[in-house]
Design a protein around this motif. Structure first.
Motif, mmCIF file in Angstrom:
data_model
loop_
_atom_site.group_PDB
_atom_site.id
_atom_site.type_symbol
_atom_site.label_atom_id
_atom_site.label_comp_id
_atom_site.label_asym_id
_atom_site.label_seq_id
_atom_site.Cartn_x
_atom_site.Cartn_y
_atom_site.Cartn_z
ATOM 1 N N TRP A 33 10.540 3.270 -2.438
ATOM 2 C CA TRP A 33 9.194 3.412 -2.994
ATOM 3 C C TRP A 33 9.305 4.002 -4.398
ATOM 4 O O TRP A 33 10.060 4.950 -4.624
ATOM 5 C CB TRP A 33 8.346 4.337 -2.112
ATOM 6 C CG TRP A 33 7.999 3.729 -0.792
ATOM 7 C CD1 TRP A 33 8.758 3.715 0.332
ATOM 8 C CD2 TRP A 33 6.787 3.040 -0.467
ATOM 9 N NE1 TRP A 33 8.106 3.062 1.342
ATOM 10 C CE2 TRP A 33 6.885 2.640 0.882
ATOM 11 C CE3 TRP A 33 5.622 2.734 -1.187
ATOM 12 C CZ2 TRP A 33 5.871 1.937 1.535
ATOM 13 C CZ3 TRP A 33 4.614 2.041 -0.537
ATOM 14 C CH2 TRP A 33 4.737 1.649 0.796
ATOM 15 N N ALA A 34 8.542 3.451 -5.311
ATOM 16 C CA ALA A 34 8.635 3.930 -6.692
ATOM 17 C C ALA A 34 8.309 5.412 -6.782
ATOM 18 O O ALA A 34 9.106 6.205 -7.290
ATOM 19 C CB ALA A 34 7.711 3.112 -7.598
ATOM 20 N N ARG A 35 7.140 5.803 -6.292
ATOM 21 C CA ARG A 35 6.754 7.215 -6.476
ATOM 22 C C ARG A 35 7.647 8.145 -5.671
ATOM 23 O O ARG A 35 8.050 9.198 -6.149
ATOM 24 C CB ARG A 35 5.277 7.424 -6.152
ATOM 25 C CG ARG A 35 4.922 7.564 -4.709
ATOM 26 C CD ARG A 35 3.474 7.940 -4.515
ATOM 27 N NE ARG A 35 2.578 6.865 -4.912
ATOM 28 C CZ ARG A 35 2.161 5.906 -4.076
ATOM 29 N NH1 ARG A 35 2.601 5.882 -2.827
ATOM 30 N NH2 ARG A 35 1.335 4.972 -4.480
ATOM 31 N N LEU A 63 14.199 -1.042 -8.806
ATOM 32 C CA LEU A 63 12.795 -1.266 -9.173
ATOM 33 C C LEU A 63 12.688 -2.071 -10.461
ATOM 34 O O LEU A 63 11.822 -2.949 -10.594
ATOM 35 C CB LEU A 63 12.078 0.072 -9.302
ATOM 36 C CG LEU A 63 11.916 0.837 -7.982
ATOM 37 C CD1 LEU A 63 11.646 2.318 -8.238
ATOM 38 C CD2 LEU A 63 10.794 0.238 -7.141
ATOM 39 N N SER A 75 5.379 -1.247 -6.136
ATOM 40 C CA SER A 75 5.118 -0.073 -5.305
ATOM 41 C C SER A 75 6.352 0.266 -4.489
ATOM 42 O O SER A 75 6.725 1.422 -4.349
ATOM 43 C CB SER A 75 3.928 -0.342 -4.382
ATOM 44 O OG SER A 75 3.774 0.692 -3.440
ATOM 45 N N ASN A 76 7.013 -0.776 -3.956
ATOM 46 C CA ASN A 76 8.235 -0.557 -3.194
ATOM 47 C C ASN A 76 9.054 -1.831 -3.147
ATOM 48 O O ASN A 76 8.542 -2.929 -3.401
ATOM 49 C CB ASN A 76 7.921 -0.059 -1.779
ATOM 50 C CG ASN A 76 7.172 -1.098 -0.951
ATOM 51 O OD1 ASN A 76 7.775 -2.024 -0.416
ATOM 52 N ND2 ASN A 76 5.858 -0.952 -0.851
ATOM 53 N N ARG A 90 -0.678 -0.350 -7.203
ATOM 54 C CA ARG A 90 -0.444 1.082 -7.311
ATOM 55 C C ARG A 90 -0.153 1.458 -8.765
ATOM 56 O O ARG A 90 0.945 1.215 -9.278
ATOM 57 C CB ARG A 90 0.724 1.499 -6.421
ATOM 58 C CG ARG A 90 0.522 1.139 -4.950
ATOM 59 C CD ARG A 90 -0.571 1.975 -4.296
ATOM 60 N NE ARG A 90 -0.677 1.648 -2.883
ATOM 61 C CZ ARG A 90 -1.702 1.033 -2.319
ATOM 62 N NH1 ARG A 90 -2.736 0.661 -3.058
ATOM 63 N NH2 ARG A 90 -1.720 0.788 -1.031
ATOM 64 N N ALA A 93 2.992 3.731 -9.474
ATOM 65 C CA ALA A 93 4.363 3.226 -9.376
ATOM 66 C C ALA A 93 4.950 3.042 -10.769
ATOM 67 O O ALA A 93 6.105 3.417 -11.039
ATOM 68 C CB ALA A 93 4.382 1.902 -8.607
ATOM 69 N N THR A 94 4.159 2.495 -11.677
ATOM 70 C CA THR A 94 4.633 2.234 -13.036
ATOM 71 C C THR A 94 4.768 3.523 -13.841
ATOM 72 O O THR A 94 5.730 3.700 -14.595
ATOM 73 C CB THR A 94 3.681 1.251 -13.743
ATOM 74 O OG1 THR A 94 3.612 0.045 -12.958
ATOM 75 C CG2 THR A 94 4.167 0.905 -15.144
ATOM 76 N N TRP A 97 7.825 5.606 -12.421
ATOM 77 C CA TRP A 97 9.104 4.981 -12.782
ATOM 78 C C TRP A 97 9.420 5.200 -14.260
ATOM 79 O O TRP A 97 10.551 5.544 -14.611
ATOM 80 C CB TRP A 97 9.076 3.477 -12.465
ATOM 81 C CG TRP A 97 10.367 2.800 -12.818
ATOM 82 C CD1 TRP A 97 11.492 2.719 -12.041
ATOM 83 C CD2 TRP A 97 10.682 2.145 -14.059
ATOM 84 N NE1 TRP A 97 12.490 2.050 -12.721
ATOM 85 C CE2 TRP A 97 12.015 1.683 -13.962
ATOM 86 C CE3 TRP A 97 9.968 1.898 -15.227
ATOM 87 C CZ2 TRP A 97 12.646 0.993 -14.997
ATOM 88 C CZ3 TRP A 97 10.586 1.222 -16.260
ATOM 89 C CH2 TRP A 97 11.915 0.765 -16.143
ATOM 90 N N TRP A 147 -1.165 7.441 -5.243
ATOM 91 C CA TRP A 147 -0.552 7.994 -4.026
ATOM 92 C C TRP A 147 -1.592 8.248 -2.941
ATOM 93 O O TRP A 147 -1.311 8.056 -1.753
ATOM 94 C CB TRP A 147 0.209 9.287 -4.348
ATOM 95 C CG TRP A 147 -0.659 10.510 -4.308
ATOM 96 C CD1 TRP A 147 -1.407 11.032 -5.319
ATOM 97 C CD2 TRP A 147 -0.883 11.343 -3.169
ATOM 98 N NE1 TRP A 147 -2.088 12.138 -4.882
ATOM 99 C CE2 TRP A 147 -1.782 12.351 -3.566
ATOM 100 C CE3 TRP A 147 -0.405 11.339 -1.861
ATOM 101 C CZ2 TRP A 147 -2.225 13.346 -2.692
ATOM 102 C CZ3 TRP A 147 -0.846 12.335 -0.991
ATOM 103 C CH2 TRP A 147 -1.741 13.321 -1.399
#
Length: 384
Positions: A33-35, A63, A75-76, A90, A93-94, A97, A147
């Motif tokens: 998952w990005a976050r 990612l 997001s994942n 999401r 996420a960007t 990252w 989130w």
């Protein structure tokens, strides 16, 4: 007390693709998952753990390989397959990252990777720019777009805009980009001027809404076309403090102490006040879920307490010279893990302090590592 256990949880979640969300590696948690991976990796940077930092690097490239044509980060990712969100995309996420990739590149000192990731980082910033929609400087996030994907905040959210500022600042510093440095500075001013009452007299993003909003000892959660969401967003305020935004610190300290007294513990709710059936916002909660409804009062996003964001709050408070509250939060969390077991659970209910959600979660292990991080602590403890 639990440092090695926390690091062990995270190390167990390292795979060839990067850092998974949980050491249990099951269901949706067996994904990069990005976050989650970015926050977990940043905790590894703070802890100086080489294995976790290496896992962060794997996550960064996993990612990046799945970056969309418009620059959006997934997001994942699981086994090379990317998801950009279910009901909505999401936003964070960007932002996560972009900001944390720069932190990774700083500590890795890998010049080849820095050049390899230059174009993906700039494409990510370009994507974020399009999400302003009105080209006025603040990032717009849809309902469910970060989130707190089953919660009620949307619009020009504090959390997403603070993260976007961090992303701009980090890329500008990494690549010595003066134009981005100016944009980062402008973004910070916009947030500082539009998310809290002040006497600056400058023009506001939504002047009518700003004039009607109530003064609070914290940054408001969000701004929308129909006005301000004045609730307390712990994550957004924690990140703002960590990144150097200005609050009336004694007033903010008093507010946190008041909330602690109201709940009779220091596992502070991630959003406050709690939403109950019959409240105006309940209709936004009751259908906003994918698998099962989790946002009962005092649970999940709706007043639940998330160790990961308590960790960010501790980092932010210590960076601002406030040390007593982080010590109380840490003591409360350690006491709960000793008393109730279920170490590093996803969240706690704030009415009964029950450890709930997935256990052995890297999110929560990261929060603990942030709580114990001492680089910002002074030699004495007589500050706020």
């Amino acid at each position: 007390m639990f440092k090695e256990e926390a690091l062990g949880v995270i190390r167990k979640a390292i795979t060839e693709e990067g850092l998974l969300a949980s050491a249990q590696q099951r269901d949706n948690y067996a994904r990069v998952w990005a976050r989650d991976s970015m926050m977990t990796g940043y905790a590894g940077i703070l802890a100086g753990d080489d294995a976790v930092v290496k896992g962060l690097g794997l996550s960064v490239f996993t990612l990046a390989k799945q970056q969309a044509e418009n620059g959006q980060i997934p997001s994942n990712v699981i086994q090379g397959k990317a998801s950009f969100g279910t009901h909505v995309g999401r936003t964070d996420a960007t932002t996560w990252w972009t900001a944390i990739t720069c932190e990774y590149l700083k500590v890795s000192e890998n010049r080849a990777a820095q050049e390899q990731l230059r174009e993906p980082l700039y494409r990510a910033l370009s994507c974020l720019k399009t999400w302003e929609y009105n080209q006025r400087g603040l990032l717009y996030s849809p309902l469910g777009g970060n989130w707190a994907d089953e919660y009620v905040t949307s619009g020009y959210t504090l959390y997403d805009n603070v993260l976007r500022y961090w992303a701009l600042r980090n890329v500008s510093e990494l690549y010595e980009d003066e134009e981005l440095k100016v944009l980062a500075s402008e973004a910070k001013v916009l947030i500082q001027e539009n998310f809290i009452k002040n006497g600056s007299g400058t023009a506001k993003y939504h002047q009518t809404a700003y004039e009607k909003a109530s003064a609070k000892p914290y940054f408001w959660a969000a701004l929308n076309a129909n006005g301000y969401d004045e609730r307390f967003d712990l994550a957004g305020n924690a990140l703002a403090l960590y990144l150097g935004f200005e609050l009336d610190l004694p007033a903010f300290s008093d507010f946190l102490t008041e909330i602690s007294g109201r709940f009779n513990h220091w596992m502070l709710p991630v959003f406050h006040p709690v939403i109950f059936p019959g409240d105006e916002d309940w209709r936004l909660l009751e259908n906003n879920y994918s698998y099962s409804f989790k946002n009962r009062p005092y649970h999940f996003h709706n007043g639940g307490s998330w160790p990961v964001f308590l960790g960010w709050l501790c980092l932010g408070l210590k960076r601002q010279g406030m040390y007593n509250i982080p010590e109380r939060i840490l003591a409360q969390y350690e006491a709960l893990m000793q008393e109730k077991g279920n170490h590093f659970s996803e969240y706690y209910s704030t009415d009964e302090l029950l450890p709930l959600g997935t256990g052995q979660l890297c999110f929560s292990a990261s929060g603990y590592l942030m709580m114990i991080h001492e680089d910002s602590l002074p030699s004495n403890n007589d500050a706020l």
